[in-house]
Design a protein around this motif. Sequence first.
Motif, PDB file in Angstrom:
ATOM      1  N   VAL A  50       0.853  -1.193   0.000  1.00  0.00           N
ATOM      2  CA  VAL A  50       0.000   0.000   0.000  1.00  0.00           C
ATOM      3  C   VAL A  50       0.884   1.236   0.000  1.00  0.00           C
ATOM      4  CG1 VAL A  50      -1.757   1.301   1.276  1.00  0.00           C
ATOM      5  CG2 VAL A  50      -1.821  -1.206   1.241  1.00  0.00           C
ATOM      6  N   SER A  51       0.506   2.230  -0.769  1.00  0.00           N
ATOM      7  CA  SER A  51       1.263   3.473  -0.779  1.00  0.00           C
ATOM      8  C   SER A  51       0.324   4.657  -0.991  1.00  0.00           C
ATOM      9  CB  SER A  51       2.336   3.456  -1.877  1.00  0.00           C
ATOM     10  OG  SER A  51       1.736   3.308  -3.153  1.00  0.00           O
ATOM     11  N   PHE A  52       0.825   5.824  -0.652  1.00  0.00           N
ATOM     12  CA  PHE A  52       0.066   7.066  -0.795  1.00  0.00           C
ATOM     13  C   PHE A  52       0.664   7.899  -1.915  1.00  0.00           C
ATOM     14  CE2 PHE A  52       0.124  11.639   0.052  1.00  0.00           C
ATOM     15  CZ  PHE A  52      -1.236  11.926   0.121  1.00  0.00           C
ATOM     16  N   TRP A  53      -0.205   8.457  -2.767  1.00  0.00           N
ATOM     17  CA  TRP A  53       0.198   9.423  -3.795  1.00  0.00           C
ATOM     18  C   TRP A  53      -0.582  10.711  -3.553  1.00  0.00           C
ATOM     19  CZ3 TRP A  53       4.005   8.633  -7.402  1.00  0.00           C
ATOM     20  CH2 TRP A  53       4.434   7.319  -7.598  1.00  0.00           C
ATOM     21  N   GLU A  54       0.140  11.816  -3.433  1.00  0.00           N
ATOM     22  CA  GLU A  54      -0.550  13.079  -3.180  1.00  0.00           C
ATOM     23  C   GLU A  54      -1.501  13.429  -4.315  1.00  0.00           C
ATOM     24  OE1 GLU A  54       0.123  17.840  -2.324  1.00  0.00           O
ATOM     25  OE2 GLU A  54       1.891  16.543  -2.533  1.00  0.00           O
ATOM     26  N   SER A  55      -1.102  13.137  -5.557  1.00  0.00           N
ATOM     27  CA  SER A  55      -1.955  13.485  -6.700  1.00  0.00           C
ATOM     28  C   SER A  55      -3.335  12.844  -6.579  1.00  0.00           C
ATOM     29  CB  SER A  55      -1.286  13.060  -8.007  1.00  0.00           C
ATOM     30  OG  SER A  55      -1.126  11.645  -8.047  1.00  0.00           O
ATOM     31  N   GLU A  56      -3.393  11.598  -6.082  1.00  0.00           N
ATOM     32  CA  GLU A  56      -4.678  10.913  -5.946  1.00  0.00           C
ATOM     33  C   GLU A  56      -5.543  11.570  -4.876  1.00  0.00           C
ATOM     34  OE1 GLU A  56      -3.813   6.853  -5.119  1.00  0.00           O
ATOM     35  OE2 GLU A  56      -2.972   6.434  -7.101  1.00  0.00           O
ATOM     36  N   ALA A  57      -4.939  11.858  -3.718  1.00  0.00           N
ATOM     37  CA  ALA A  57      -5.699  12.479  -2.622  1.00  0.00           C
ATOM     38  C   ALA A  57      -6.173  13.873  -3.018  1.00  0.00           C
ATOM     39  CB  ALA A  57      -4.843  12.547  -1.370  1.00  0.00           C
ATOM     40  N   ASN A  58      -5.301  14.652  -3.659  1.00  0.00           N
ATOM     41  CA  ASN A  58      -5.688  16.001  -4.079  1.00  0.00           C
ATOM     42  C   ASN A  58      -6.862  15.965  -5.045  1.00  0.00           C
ATOM     43  OD1 ASN A  58      -3.535  16.936  -2.564  1.00  0.00           O
ATOM     44  ND2 ASN A  58      -2.193  17.269  -4.330  1.00  0.00           N
ATOM     45  N   LEU A  59      -6.835  15.004  -5.975  1.00  0.00           N
ATOM     46  CA  LEU A  59      -7.917  14.917  -6.959  1.00  0.00           C
ATOM     47  C   LEU A  59      -9.230  14.524  -6.294  1.00  0.00           C
ATOM     48  CD1 LEU A  59      -8.904  15.070  -9.845  1.00  0.00           C
ATOM     49  CD2 LEU A  59      -8.163  12.703 -10.176  1.00  0.00           C
ATOM     50  N   SER A  60      -9.181  13.565  -5.360  1.00  0.00           N
ATOM     51  CA  SER A  60     -10.413  13.174  -4.670  1.00  0.00           C
ATOM     52  C   SER A  60     -11.026  14.357  -3.926  1.00  0.00           C
ATOM     53  CB  SER A  60     -10.127  12.029  -3.687  1.00  0.00           C
ATOM     54  OG  SER A  60      -9.792  10.853  -4.378  1.00  0.00           O
ATOM     55  N   LYS A  61     -10.187  15.112  -3.219  1.00  0.00           N
ATOM     56  CA  LYS A  61     -10.678  16.309  -2.520  1.00  0.00           C
ATOM     57  C   LYS A  61     -11.291  17.288  -3.516  1.00  0.00           C
ATOM     58  CE  LYS A  61      -6.838  16.146   0.809  1.00  0.00           C
ATOM     59  NZ  LYS A  61      -5.634  16.895   1.256  1.00  0.00           N
ATOM     60  N   GLY A  62     -10.586  17.479  -4.634  1.00  0.00           N
ATOM     61  CA  GLY A  62     -11.067  18.447  -5.627  1.00  0.00           C
ATOM     62  C   GLY A  62     -12.398  18.052  -6.236  1.00  0.00           C
ATOM     63  N   LEU A  63     -12.594  16.765  -6.528  1.00  0.00           N
ATOM     64  CA  LEU A  63     -13.846  16.320  -7.130  1.00  0.00           C
ATOM     65  C   LEU A  63     -15.006  16.411  -6.140  1.00  0.00           C
ATOM     66  CD1 LEU A  63     -12.517  13.267  -9.165  1.00  0.00           C
ATOM     67  CD2 LEU A  63     -13.314  15.459 -10.075  1.00  0.00           C
ATOM     68  N   TYR A  64     -14.736  16.058  -4.872  1.00  0.00           N
ATOM     69  CA  TYR A  64     -15.778  16.248  -3.858  1.00  0.00           C
ATOM     70  C   TYR A  64     -16.133  17.723  -3.737  1.00  0.00           C
ATOM     71  CZ  TYR A  64     -15.763  11.483  -1.975  1.00  0.00           C
ATOM     72  OH  TYR A  64     -15.915  10.130  -1.802  1.00  0.00           O
ATOM     73  N   LEU A  65     -15.113  18.589  -3.709  1.00  0.00           N
ATOM     74  CA  LEU A  65     -15.357  20.031  -3.574  1.00  0.00           C
ATOM     75  C   LEU A  65     -16.144  20.561  -4.766  1.00  0.00           C
ATOM     76  CD1 LEU A  65     -14.892  22.669  -2.020  1.00  0.00           C
ATOM     77  CD2 LEU A  65     -12.702  22.901  -3.225  1.00  0.00           C
ATOM     78  N   LYS A  66     -15.832  20.086  -5.959  1.00  0.00           N
ATOM     79  CA  LYS A  66     -16.557  20.507  -7.162  1.00  0.00           C
ATOM     80  C   LYS A  66     -18.055  20.241  -7.009  1.00  0.00           C
ATOM     81  CE  LYS A  66     -16.767  19.529 -12.165  1.00  0.00           C
ATOM     82  NZ  LYS A  66     -18.122  18.964 -12.255  1.00  0.00           N
ATOM     83  N   THR A  67     -18.414  19.031  -6.569  1.00  0.00           N
ATOM     84  CA  THR A  67     -19.829  18.690  -6.407  1.00  0.00           C
ATOM     85  C   THR A  67     -20.486  19.565  -5.341  1.00  0.00           C
ATOM     86  OG1 THR A  67     -19.366  16.418  -7.067  1.00  0.00           O
ATOM     87  CG2 THR A  67     -21.437  16.813  -5.893  1.00  0.00           C
ATOM     88  N   MET A  68     -19.778  19.799  -4.244  1.00  0.00           N
ATOM     89  CA  MET A  68     -20.333  20.630  -3.165  1.00  0.00           C
ATOM     90  C   MET A  68     -20.581  22.056  -3.641  1.00  0.00           C
ATOM     91  SD  MET A  68     -17.834  19.344  -0.080  1.00  0.00           S
ATOM     92  CE  MET A  68     -17.777  17.634   0.443  1.00  0.00           C
ATOM     93  N   LEU A  69     -19.595  22.639  -4.334  1.00  0.00           N
ATOM     94  CA  LEU A  69     -19.734  24.030  -4.774  1.00  0.00           C
ATOM     95  C   LEU A  69     -20.808  24.166  -5.848  1.00  0.00           C
ATOM     96  CD1 LEU A  69     -15.976  25.162  -4.882  1.00  0.00           C
ATOM     97  CD2 LEU A  69     -17.656  25.477  -3.045  1.00  0.00           C
ATOM     98  N   GLU A  70     -20.871  23.214  -6.772  1.00  0.00           N
ATOM     99  CA  GLU A  70     -21.897  23.267  -7.814  1.00  0.00           C
ATOM    100  C   GLU A  70     -23.291  23.118  -7.211  1.00  0.00           C
ATOM    101  OE1 GLU A  70     -19.375  21.674 -11.702  1.00  0.00           O
ATOM    102  OE2 GLU A  70     -20.599  20.254 -10.546  1.00  0.00           O
ATOM    103  N   SER A  71     -23.410  22.314  -6.140  1.00  0.00           N
ATOM    104  CA  SER A  71     -24.703  22.174  -5.466  1.00  0.00           C
ATOM    105  C   SER A  71     -25.124  23.471  -4.801  1.00  0.00           C
ATOM    106  CB  SER A  71     -24.630  21.061  -4.421  1.00  0.00           C
ATOM    107  OG  SER A  71     -24.365  19.821  -5.039  1.00  0.00           O
ATOM    108  N   LEU A  72     -24.150  24.355  -4.531  1.00  0.00           N
ATOM    109  CA  LEU A  72     -24.450  25.667  -3.951  1.00  0.00           C
ATOM    110  C   LEU A  72     -24.682  26.729  -5.030  1.00  0.00           C
ATOM    111  CD1 LEU A  72     -21.752  25.631  -1.124  1.00  0.00           C
ATOM    112  CD2 LEU A  72     -24.224  25.485  -0.798  1.00  0.00           C
ATOM    113  N   GLY A  73     -24.613  26.331  -6.291  1.00  0.00           N
ATOM    114  CA  GLY A  73     -24.895  27.254  -7.387  1.00  0.00           C
ATOM    115  C   GLY A  73     -23.672  27.862  -8.018  1.00  0.00           C
TER     116      GLY A  73
END
Length: 799
Positions: A50-73
């Motif tokens: 098992v290993s951690f890649w920052e690029s993967e974590a950053n993208l997951s955060k970004g995609l969740y944030l995208k959905t949250m912000l779009e839901s706010l208009g």
Amino acid sequence: MKKFIIVVVALLFSISSLQAQSLAGYKICVNPGHGGHDSNDRHVPLENGVSFWESEANLSKGLYLKTMLESLGAVVVMTRVTNTTADDLALSQIVAIANSNNVDLMHSIHSNATGTSTKANYTLILFQGRTTAPTYSNSLVLANIMGEQLFKTNRTTRWTVAGDFDFYGTGQAYLGVFKGLSMPGTLSEGSFHDYTPETWRLKCDSYLKHESWGLARSFLKYFNGGEYKDGIAAGIVRDLLETVPASYSALTLNDRYKPINNVKVKLEPGGKTYTGDGFNNGFYMFDGVAPGAYKVIIEVDKMKPDTALVTVRANESVFSDRLMTLNPILEPPKVVSYSPADSVNEVSNVSPIDINFDIRMNSNETEKAFSISPAVDGSLKWDTDFKKLTFTPSKSYVPGTRYTVKISKAAKTHFAYNLEKDKTFSFVTRAKLKLVSIYPKNSSVDISTTVLIRIAFEKGINATTLGQKISFTDSVGASVPLTVNQAKYSQGIIEFEPRTPLAANSLYKIVVREGIGDVEFVYSPTTYNVEYRTEKKLTFTGAMLEGFENENVWQAPASSPNTKGINSSLTSFSILDTKPKSGSYSGRLEYTFTGKEGEIEIAKLIPISLGSSSTAEFGIWVFGDASNNILEYRFIRENSAIEKVKMDTLNWTGWKMKKISLNQIPGSGAIQFKSINILQTASGTLSGRIYFDECLANIIVSVKDKQEIPTEFKLEQNYPNPFNPSTVISYKLQAASHVTLKVYDILGREVATLVDEFQNAGKYNSQFSIHNYELSSGVYFYRLTTPTITVTKKMVLTK
């Protein structure tokens, strides 16, 4: 480069959490930092693949944030939505995306790292400009809002904000993601991904989503968009009785306790459930929870159920971390395994003793119940779940001694149940240091005048015990000046070679005296005497075809399609000045095989033309490594057929000319020399070092010294016979072939294999010594076998 793509499944959010708040009319650029597992990505290996890649974590955060912000208009512009090399954009491109879309704000998502053994886990928000005078004043406003929100969300040790002019000490713009932005920009380092407890948390998808909620709250507050009406209940479930490894460098008391995998959590009322992952973080989260009082009910296999009361508040995360305890096990413990095994002999003199129980033990009471006889100083240590007890001696055991280990009935479990009966086992330590091999063997002949003597023991050698223990003398007893290789002492190997070539056709003697000790303070009780004769003086002259003076004429072994089964990082061919046969340089092959049937090819980039079949001879000087692998030459015939010729088993050290008549090469038509190949054998060593020098053609050997080829196959009677402790078995081969020479007892059981290799035509001597075997007096048989003939003779051992 291989591309890594994250497939995004639909992200579901509670509808109620998105009412009465709005970011309508705002456009925000979200930049998930890095991308594609490229060189500028941040990678942290963990365990079990098992290993951690920052690029993967950053993208997951970004995609969740995208959905949250779009839901706010809000309108959201993403700089990437996948994780490939193509997504790893230049920083100037990211700036251009934000500017061309005329966004109100650009935010870049990251996590931090110290990159050193010193650990930290705080929240940092960066922007362009001075810390107190940003390029865009609103950047500082958002940074303070976001720093506090992520500090609360991720529960880091502190939060801080800084302008890049000051943070990096340049006094000018530093971060490329801000250079040329025409709007405020921020960069979040939510936590530190090289702090191991946090690394595991960043492997949790819900934990990443939770950080995105903190970012979304920050934007709502910054744009005066209101507050979420719902809240979040979250926490981490840990084991009260187990701690994380010391290497985790835990920064908080809670992080010292081991998180529990695959937790099952229920939130009541409402019946929401959560199942944790297996990434050693113990994290759980319920989002979209209406304000009010709730019960968090936690279930873990073999542990007491736990219930906590929480009060959820709007626009906040409330935490309930739980320390779980075991369900009582109301039965006696069992010793399920231990090592060393009972009654085993030849145990390492520094071996730890491991005892495994089936139930968590009371450490104090169980340590008191442990004993070893004869007494040995040492230390006791438990693993993290207190089921495995390890005793490590502080110094070596006494050689050849039987030790008895006892766990008495006083040993108790964590739940105060005693062992039903005493558990005892015993083992015997190594009594003596055993010799594995000596090259040359006693009574050997035809040994190179540049021989590398190799004495191999079963364990690493203690160099301080070697004084006056080894001598190397000529036929009149004069010491031979030597060059000693100390680098292999730790492998149990003593190597030395004469500083100048030895006299031809002369006797030499090696004495290895008793008293040599190893790293476990076990000593050799035996003195070994080896007498051998060097090869006759042979003069080889011929046309020099390749002098091994230039590197650019040979293909690297790893580049050859015929090379296989090697460790490429430990296999190389170089032209060096360390051991030339003539001239200034020679070729050196360092190799390591990784399994079975390995092969190494050193190919001439331009094959050497040798003409047609004739009695003319072609050969190469080879400094062998006594590896017992096969030396092979390969030739190209006129019809492009590749002809393989096994030249010899690598059972020697020192320089030897390995040659062949052209008319012995199979096939027809013109001949070209193609390559030198090393073939791994079942009895061969996995690694070695071989030197090559002087490819010669039309070789002429001085006739008066030329070795005669036997005219018959013959196995001689051993001498002396009867014998004690050693005897020499001689034989003749009239043709090259694979040869085995084995010893059997009177019942036909194999006692020893003395030879098992390919050999050229010639005379051979093999020594059989009882030092390496436990043999009684009596009759024994030795058998010589080739593919075409088998001969057996009798010999007698007397004691």
